[in-house]
Write a protein that holds these residues in place. Structure first.
Motif, PDB file in Angstrom:
ATOM      1  N   HIS A   1      -0.610   2.568 -13.490  1.00  0.00           N
ATOM      2  CA  HIS A   1       0.392   2.628 -12.420  1.00  0.00           C
ATOM      3  C   HIS A   1      -0.008   3.594 -11.303  1.00  0.00           C
ATOM      4  O   HIS A   1       0.086   3.282 -10.125  1.00  0.00           O
ATOM      5  CB  HIS A   1       1.741   3.090 -12.997  1.00  0.00           C
ATOM      6  CG  HIS A   1       2.180   2.272 -14.166  1.00  0.00           C
ATOM      7  ND1 HIS A   1       2.542   0.955 -14.050  1.00  0.00           N
ATOM      8  CD2 HIS A   1       2.311   2.585 -15.484  1.00  0.00           C
ATOM      9  CE1 HIS A   1       2.878   0.481 -15.233  1.00  0.00           C
ATOM     10  NE2 HIS A   1       2.746   1.449 -16.127  1.00  0.00           N
ATOM     11  N   PHE A   2      -0.414   4.773 -11.718  1.00  0.00           N
ATOM     12  CA  PHE A   2      -0.755   5.804 -10.741  1.00  0.00           C
ATOM     13  C   PHE A   2      -2.019   5.412  -9.960  1.00  0.00           C
ATOM     14  O   PHE A   2      -2.074   5.513  -8.729  1.00  0.00           O
ATOM     15  CB  PHE A   2      -0.936   7.143 -11.457  1.00  0.00           C
ATOM     16  CG  PHE A   2      -1.142   8.308 -10.533  1.00  0.00           C
ATOM     17  CD1 PHE A   2      -0.255   8.564  -9.489  1.00  0.00           C
ATOM     18  CD2 PHE A   2      -2.218   9.170 -10.714  1.00  0.00           C
ATOM     19  CE1 PHE A   2      -0.451   9.656  -8.634  1.00  0.00           C
ATOM     20  CE2 PHE A   2      -2.410  10.260  -9.867  1.00  0.00           C
ATOM     21  CZ  PHE A   2      -1.525  10.503  -8.832  1.00  0.00           C
ATOM     22  N   ALA A   3      -3.009   4.924 -10.699  1.00  0.00           N
ATOM     23  CA  ALA A   3      -4.261   4.536 -10.051  1.00  0.00           C
ATOM     24  C   ALA A   3      -4.011   3.383  -9.076  1.00  0.00           C
ATOM     25  O   ALA A   3      -4.603   3.328  -7.991  1.00  0.00           O
ATOM     26  CB  ALA A   3      -5.282   4.126 -11.104  1.00  0.00           C
ATOM     27  N   HIS A   4      -3.139   2.487  -9.455  1.00  0.00           N
ATOM     28  CA  HIS A   4      -2.815   1.348  -8.575  1.00  0.00           C
ATOM     29  C   HIS A   4      -2.321   1.865  -7.223  1.00  0.00           C
ATOM     30  O   HIS A   4      -2.790   1.442  -6.162  1.00  0.00           O
ATOM     31  CB  HIS A   4      -1.774   0.458  -9.263  1.00  0.00           C
ATOM     32  CG  HIS A   4      -0.940  -0.353  -8.331  1.00  0.00           C
ATOM     33  ND1 HIS A   4      -1.473  -1.163  -7.338  1.00  0.00           N
ATOM     34  CD2 HIS A   4       0.413  -0.491  -8.229  1.00  0.00           C
ATOM     35  CE1 HIS A   4      -0.487  -1.758  -6.669  1.00  0.00           C
ATOM     36  NE2 HIS A   4       0.666  -1.358  -7.183  1.00  0.00           N
ATOM     37  N   ALA A   5      -1.383   2.814  -7.262  1.00  0.00           N
ATOM     38  CA  ALA A   5      -0.812   3.314  -6.008  1.00  0.00           C
ATOM     39  C   ALA A   5      -1.880   4.038  -5.174  1.00  0.00           C
ATOM     40  O   ALA A   5      -2.061   3.750  -3.987  1.00  0.00           O
ATOM     41  CB  ALA A   5       0.360   4.241  -6.303  1.00  0.00           C
ATOM     42  N   VAL A   6      -2.600   4.937  -5.823  1.00  0.00           N
ATOM     43  CA  VAL A   6      -3.600   5.729  -5.085  1.00  0.00           C
ATOM     44  C   VAL A   6      -4.709   4.819  -4.531  1.00  0.00           C
ATOM     45  O   VAL A   6      -5.070   4.888  -3.351  1.00  0.00           O
ATOM     46  CB  VAL A   6      -4.199   6.821  -6.000  1.00  0.00           C
ATOM     47  CG1 VAL A   6      -5.384   7.511  -5.327  1.00  0.00           C
ATOM     48  CG2 VAL A   6      -3.127   7.832  -6.388  1.00  0.00           C
ATOM     49  N   ASP A   7      -5.224   3.949  -5.395  1.00  0.00           N
ATOM     50  CA  ASP A   7      -6.369   3.131  -4.980  1.00  0.00           C
ATOM     51  C   ASP A   7      -5.984   2.099  -3.926  1.00  0.00           C
ATOM     52  O   ASP A   7      -6.686   1.927  -2.932  1.00  0.00           O
ATOM     53  CB  ASP A   7      -6.959   2.395  -6.196  1.00  0.00           C
ATOM     54  CG  ASP A   7      -7.641   3.353  -7.153  1.00  0.00           C
ATOM     55  OD1 ASP A   7      -7.893   4.502  -6.758  1.00  0.00           O
ATOM     56  OD2 ASP A   7      -7.910   2.941  -8.298  1.00  0.00           O
ATOM     57  N   ASP A   8      -4.904   1.384  -4.171  1.00  0.00           N
ATOM     58  CA  ASP A   8      -4.585   0.333  -3.207  1.00  0.00           C
ATOM     59  C   ASP A   8      -4.169   0.925  -1.859  1.00  0.00           C
ATOM     60  O   ASP A   8      -4.338   0.291  -0.823  1.00  0.00           O
ATOM     61  CB  ASP A   8      -3.558  -0.643  -3.792  1.00  0.00           C
ATOM     62  CG  ASP A   8      -4.245  -1.614  -4.755  1.00  0.00           C
ATOM     63  OD1 ASP A   8      -5.303  -2.144  -4.379  1.00  0.00           O
ATOM     64  OD2 ASP A   8      -3.772  -1.794  -5.895  1.00  0.00           O
ATOM     65  N   HIS A   9      -3.677   2.153  -1.896  1.00  0.00           N
ATOM     66  CA  HIS A   9      -3.418   2.836  -0.623  1.00  0.00           C
ATOM     67  C   HIS A   9      -4.737   3.201   0.061  1.00  0.00           C
ATOM     68  O   HIS A   9      -4.993   2.803   1.197  1.00  0.00           O
ATOM     69  CB  HIS A   9      -2.583   4.097  -0.875  1.00  0.00           C
ATOM     70  CG  HIS A   9      -2.623   5.063   0.269  1.00  0.00           C
ATOM     71  ND1 HIS A   9      -2.058   4.792   1.491  1.00  0.00           N
ATOM     72  CD2 HIS A   9      -3.207   6.292   0.387  1.00  0.00           C
ATOM     73  CE1 HIS A   9      -2.273   5.818   2.316  1.00  0.00           C
ATOM     74  NE2 HIS A   9      -2.973   6.732   1.673  1.00  0.00           N
TER      75      HIS A   9
ATOM     76  N   PRO B   1       9.420  -1.934  -9.406  1.00  0.00           N
ATOM     77  CA  PRO B   1      10.262  -0.801  -8.994  1.00  0.00           C
ATOM     78  C   PRO B   1       9.540   0.540  -9.142  1.00  0.00           C
ATOM     79  O   PRO B   1       9.617   1.393  -8.262  1.00  0.00           O
ATOM     80  CB  PRO B   1      11.457  -0.882  -9.940  1.00  0.00           C
ATOM     81  CG  PRO B   1      11.528  -2.324 -10.331  1.00  0.00           C
ATOM     82  CD  PRO B   1      10.102  -2.788 -10.401  1.00  0.00           C
ATOM     83  N   LEU B   2       8.804   0.687 -10.231  1.00  0.00           N
ATOM     84  CA  LEU B   2       8.034   1.913 -10.433  1.00  0.00           C
ATOM     85  C   LEU B   2       6.964   2.055  -9.355  1.00  0.00           C
ATOM     86  O   LEU B   2       6.774   3.120  -8.768  1.00  0.00           O
ATOM     87  CB  LEU B   2       7.401   1.886 -11.830  1.00  0.00           C
ATOM     88  CG  LEU B   2       6.254   2.875 -12.071  1.00  0.00           C
ATOM     89  CD1 LEU B   2       6.753   4.312 -11.986  1.00  0.00           C
ATOM     90  CD2 LEU B   2       5.591   2.621 -13.418  1.00  0.00           C
ATOM     91  N   HIS B   3       6.274   0.957  -9.094  1.00  0.00           N
ATOM     92  CA  HIS B   3       5.165   1.037  -8.138  1.00  0.00           C
ATOM     93  C   HIS B   3       5.663   1.357  -6.728  1.00  0.00           C
ATOM     94  O   HIS B   3       5.077   2.180  -6.022  1.00  0.00           O
ATOM     95  CB  HIS B   3       4.334  -0.246  -8.181  1.00  0.00           C
ATOM     96  CG  HIS B   3       3.657  -0.431  -9.504  1.00  0.00           C
ATOM     97  ND1 HIS B   3       3.117  -1.612  -9.942  1.00  0.00           N
ATOM     98  CD2 HIS B   3       3.447   0.459 -10.520  1.00  0.00           C
ATOM     99  CE1 HIS B   3       2.602  -1.445 -11.152  1.00  0.00           C
ATOM    100  NE2 HIS B   3       2.800  -0.201 -11.525  1.00  0.00           N
ATOM    101  N   LEU B   4       6.761   0.733  -6.340  1.00  0.00           N
ATOM    102  CA  LEU B   4       7.292   1.012  -5.002  1.00  0.00           C
ATOM    103  C   LEU B   4       7.723   2.473  -4.905  1.00  0.00           C
ATOM    104  O   LEU B   4       7.538   3.135  -3.878  1.00  0.00           O
ATOM    105  CB  LEU B   4       8.462   0.081  -4.696  1.00  0.00           C
ATOM    106  CG  LEU B   4       8.070  -1.399  -4.542  1.00  0.00           C
ATOM    107  CD1 LEU B   4       9.303  -2.268  -4.322  1.00  0.00           C
ATOM    108  CD2 LEU B   4       7.076  -1.601  -3.395  1.00  0.00           C
TER     109      LEU B   4
ATOM    110  N   LYS C   1       2.467   3.681   2.565  1.00  0.00           N
ATOM    111  CA  LYS C   1       3.114   2.408   2.897  1.00  0.00           C
ATOM    112  C   LYS C   1       2.800   1.445   1.741  1.00  0.00           C
ATOM    113  O   LYS C   1       1.636   1.312   1.346  1.00  0.00           O
ATOM    114  CB  LYS C   1       2.503   1.882   4.196  1.00  0.00           C
ATOM    115  CG  LYS C   1       3.093   0.575   4.677  1.00  0.00           C
ATOM    116  CD  LYS C   1       2.524   0.250   6.070  1.00  0.00           C
ATOM    117  CE  LYS C   1       3.168  -0.965   6.680  1.00  0.00           C
ATOM    118  NZ  LYS C   1       2.588  -2.225   6.292  1.00  0.00           N
ATOM    119  N   ALA C   2       3.817   0.809   1.222  1.00  0.00           N
ATOM    120  CA  ALA C   2       3.570  -0.091   0.085  1.00  0.00           C
ATOM    121  C   ALA C   2       2.938  -1.398   0.554  1.00  0.00           C
ATOM    122  O   ALA C   2       3.214  -1.856   1.661  1.00  0.00           O
ATOM    123  CB  ALA C   2       4.882  -0.382  -0.633  1.00  0.00           C
TER     124      ALA C   2
END
Ligand code: GLU
Length: 543
Positions: free
Chosen positions: A234-242, A260-263, A272-273
Motif C-alpha cells: 500500500h505504502f509503496a504504491h502511493a510513493v512510487d506511483d506518485h 479508500p486506504l490508497h486515496l 495528487k491521486a
C-alpha cells in the motif's frame, strides 16, 4: 518537536522528501497523455491475466502518446524467486510489450524515474515514512504477534471489526517520549500509518471500469514499513506511483477494496491521486459455476503454456483484446487486414465482471491469423518452434524446399486453409505428406465406395490412364470426371442427385477414393495440390 526527534531517531540518515520531489520532476507530456504501468511481483510465474493487464496498460499509453513502465514489486521477499523479474520482462519482450521504462538490472535502467525495483528504493520510502512520522501521520508500533492475536480475539469476542484501528490500536496514542525510550532500549517495532479516517463517512470513488462506488473511509492503521525496513504494498504504491508520475493505475480488481486506504495515503502524503481502472479477472467455467483462472488448476493460466503449445503470440494478444472490448470482434470483421495496433481500446467498455476465458475461441482467432501467413513465414515459425519442442517435426522440416511446398498447400490465396491453430498441430496435419509417416497398409476409412475391388479398379485406371502430373487444375478435374463417366458415375454431383438410379455414384465419390488411397484420410485440403506436392514418384510408391 518530539515527533521530529522520533522521526530522526528512526530514520537518521534519509534525505528530505523535497529532494525526491525535485529529482523526479513532473513528466512533460502532450495533452491527454496517460502514464500507465504494470507492477508484477517477481514470483517466477507469468499469469495470462498479467499479460492481459500489461497489454491493456501499454495500449492505453500508446494510444494517448503516454508512457508505459514496468515496476518490479519485490518487497515480499519470501515470495520472490531468482530471475523472477527477468522472466517477466522476457515474456513481455516476447509479446512485443516491452515497456518504455524499466530496469533490466542495476546497471541497465531505462527511464528517469528509477530504480524501478522496489527493493532498491528503500531510502525513498524511508524519506516519506519519516515525513509522515514528523507530521503525526505515522508512528512506531511495538506490538508483538501475540499481542496482535490477543487484540483480534478480543475484537471477535466483542463482535467488532478486526484490525488495528481506533481504540484497539494500542500504540497509536503512545506518548512520543515513551516510544523514543523503547526504541533506544532496542525494542522491535514496525511503522504504522495513523489513519485519519472515520468509517461512518463514505468516500466516493469513480473507477474507470467499475463506475461510481461509495465505500466507507479507511480507519485501519496499516503497516507501512515492515521490520525488514521494506514498505508494504500500500505504502509503496502511493510513493512510487506518485514519484513515477502514473496517471492511471490499472490493476487487478482484488485491489478495489483498498482504494479508500490508497486515496487516504495519497492525501496524507500531499500527493495528487491517480485515476484507477480495476480489471476483472479471467474466469473459467467449472461445472455449473465460474471461478478465476487458476495458476494451480489450469495449465492455460501460464503464459509459458502458449509458447509450449505453439500458439502464435499475435493470436494470444488478439484474443485478449476480444476479452477486453466486446466490440473488437466487429472491428476485426470490418478490418480483417489491419494490425491490432490500430484498434482503439476503450477502457469504459471493459467488463465490470470477469470474462470467461474460452480456449476454443482463442484457437479460432489463431486459425484465422495463421491462415494469413505466407508459406515462408509459417515454415520459419513452425521450424523455430519445433527446434525447441519437437525433434521429429524439426527432422521432417529439414528439407526446406519440400517443407515450403507442404505448408504452402491452400495458402496465399483468397480462401486459405484454416486448420492450423497452433504449431503443435502441424505434425499430425502434415504427416501423411511424409513417406516415413505414411503407412499405406494402415486402416483407411473409405467412404461411400468401400469395396476393395471397386477401389482398386478406380485407382488402377486413374493412375494408368488419366493421371498426368503436369496437368493444370482444370484438366486434372476434367480427367476425374472422365474417369467417373467411364465407370458409371455422374460427372456432376447434381446430375446424380437428380437421377440417383441412373448412376453408381458421382464424381465426388471417385475423388474421395483417390484421396483416401493417397493420403489415408478422407478430410484433407485440396487434392489437386496434394498430388502436386507429393509428385509422381511418391504417389506411385503409395499405390
Ligand atoms: N504487485 C501487485 C500485484 O502483483 C501489483 C498491483 C498493482 O498493479 O498495483 O498484485
Amino acid at each position: 518537536m518530539d515527533n521530529k526527534e522520533l522521526a530522526d531517531l528512526i530514520f537518521p540518515d534519509v534525505k528530505d522528501t523535497s529532494y525526491y520531489e525535485e529529482k523526479y520532476m513532473e513528466r512533460q507530456l502532450p495533452e491527454g497523455a496517460i502514464v500507465t504501468r504494470f507492477a508484477p511481483s517477481p514470483t517466477g510465474f507469468v499469469h495470462i491475466g498479467g499479460l492481459y493487464q500489461a497489454e491493456i496498460a501499454k495500449k492505453i499509453a500508446k494510444q494517448t502518446n503516454g508512457v508505459f513502465f514496468v515496476r518490479i514489486e519485490d518487497t515480499d521477499q519470501k515470495r520472490e524467486i531468482e530471475n523472477g523479474a527477468e522472466e517477466i520482462l522476457n515474456a513481455l519482450k516476447d509479446y512485443d510489450l516491452s515497456p518504455d521504462e524499466t530496469e533490466y538490472s542495476e546497471t541497465e535502467v531505462i527511464g528517469n524515474y528509477g530504480p524501478y525495483k522496489q527493493s532498491r528504493r528503500k531510502e525513498i520510502y524511508h524519506s516519506y515514512a519519516k515525513y509522515l512520522i514528523e507530521n503525526e501521520l505515522a508512528y512506531p508500533c511495538f506490538c508483538s504477534t501475540d499481542e496482535l492475536n490477543q487484540i483480534r480475539e478480543n475484537q471477535e469476542k466483542a463482535k467488532e471489526r478486526t484490525g488495528y484501528y481506533g481504540k484497539w490500536a494500542k500504540c497509536r496514542n503512545m506518548p512520543v517520549k515513551m516510544a523514543i525510550e523503547k526504541i533506544k532500549n532496542g525494542e522491535n517495532y514496525i511503522i504504522r500509518f495513523k489513519s485519519p479516517g472515520n468509517p461512518d463517512k463514505k468516500i466516493k470513488h469513480r473507477d474507470l471500469i467499475k463506475g461510481n462506488i461509495d465505500m466507507p473511509e479507511n480507519d485501519q492503521d496499516i503497516v507501512i514499513v515492515k521490520s525488514d525496513g521494506l514498505p508494504t504494498y500500500h505504502f509503496a504504491h502511493a510513493v512510487d506511483d506518485h514519484l513515477m508520475g502514473t496517471t492511471l493505475v490499472m490493476r487487478g480488481d482484488e485491489w478495489l477494496p483498498s482504494v479508500p486506504l490508497h486515496l487516504q495515503l495519497f492525501y496524507c502524503l500531499g500527493f495528487k491521486a491517480p485515476k484507477y481502472a480495476h480489471i476483472a479477472p479471467m474466469m473459467k467455467q467449472d461445472g455449473d459455476g465460474k471461478r478465476k483462472l487458476s495458476k494451480r488448476k489450469d495449465p492455460e493460466a501460464a503464459v509459458s503454456y502458449y509458447t509450449e503449445q505453439g500458439i502464435p503470440r499475435q493470436a494470444v494478444l488478439e484474443y485478449l483484446l476480444n476479452i477486453a472490448n466486446s466490440n473488437f470482434e466487429i472491428w476485426r470483421k470490418q478490418n480483417p487486414e489491419k494490425s491490432i495496433d490500430e484498434f482503439e481500446l476503450d477502457i469504459k467498455k471493459m467488463g465490470v465482471s470477469g470474462a470467461l476465458f474460452d480456449m476454443v475461441k482463442m484457437l479460432d482467432v489463431s486459425k484465422n491469423i495463421i491462415s494469413k501467413y505466407s508459406a515462408e513465414r509459417l515454415y520459419n515459425e513452425v521450424y523455430a518452434w519445433a527446434s525447441i519442442y519437437d525433434e521429429e517435426l524439426k527432422g521432417m522440416l529439414e528439407d526446406k524446399e519440400y517443407g515450403l511446398k507442404v505448408l504452402g498447400i491452400e495458402r496465399e490465396n483468397v480462401k486459405p486453409r484454416k486448420d492450423i491453430a497452433k504449431w503443435s498441430d502441424v505434425k499430425y496435419i502434415i504427416s501423411y505428406l511424409y513417406d516415413d509417416k505414411f503407412d499405406k497398409n494402415g486402416f483407411f476409412e473409405y467412404q461411400k465406395i468401400s469395396e476393395e475391388s471397386e477401389i482398386n479398379k478406380i485407382v488402377k485406371i486413374y493412375f494408368e490412364k488419366y493421371y498426368d502430373e503436369n496437368d493444370d487444375k482444370e484438366s486434372w478435374f476434367n480427367k476425374i470426371k472422365d474417369l467417373a463417366e467411364e465407370l458409371g458415375y455422374s460427372r456432376e454431383v447434381k446430375e446424380f442427385k437428380a437421377n440417383p438410379d441412373k448412376f453408381l455414384g458421382h464424381v465426388g465419390d471417385i475423388s474421395t477414393v483417390i484421396r483416401v488411397k493417397i493420403t489415408g484420410r478422407c478430410n484433407t485440403p485440396d487434392l489437386y495440390e496434394i498430388l502436386k506436392v507429393l509428385g509422381k514418384e511418391r504417389i506411385l510408391k503409395r499405390i
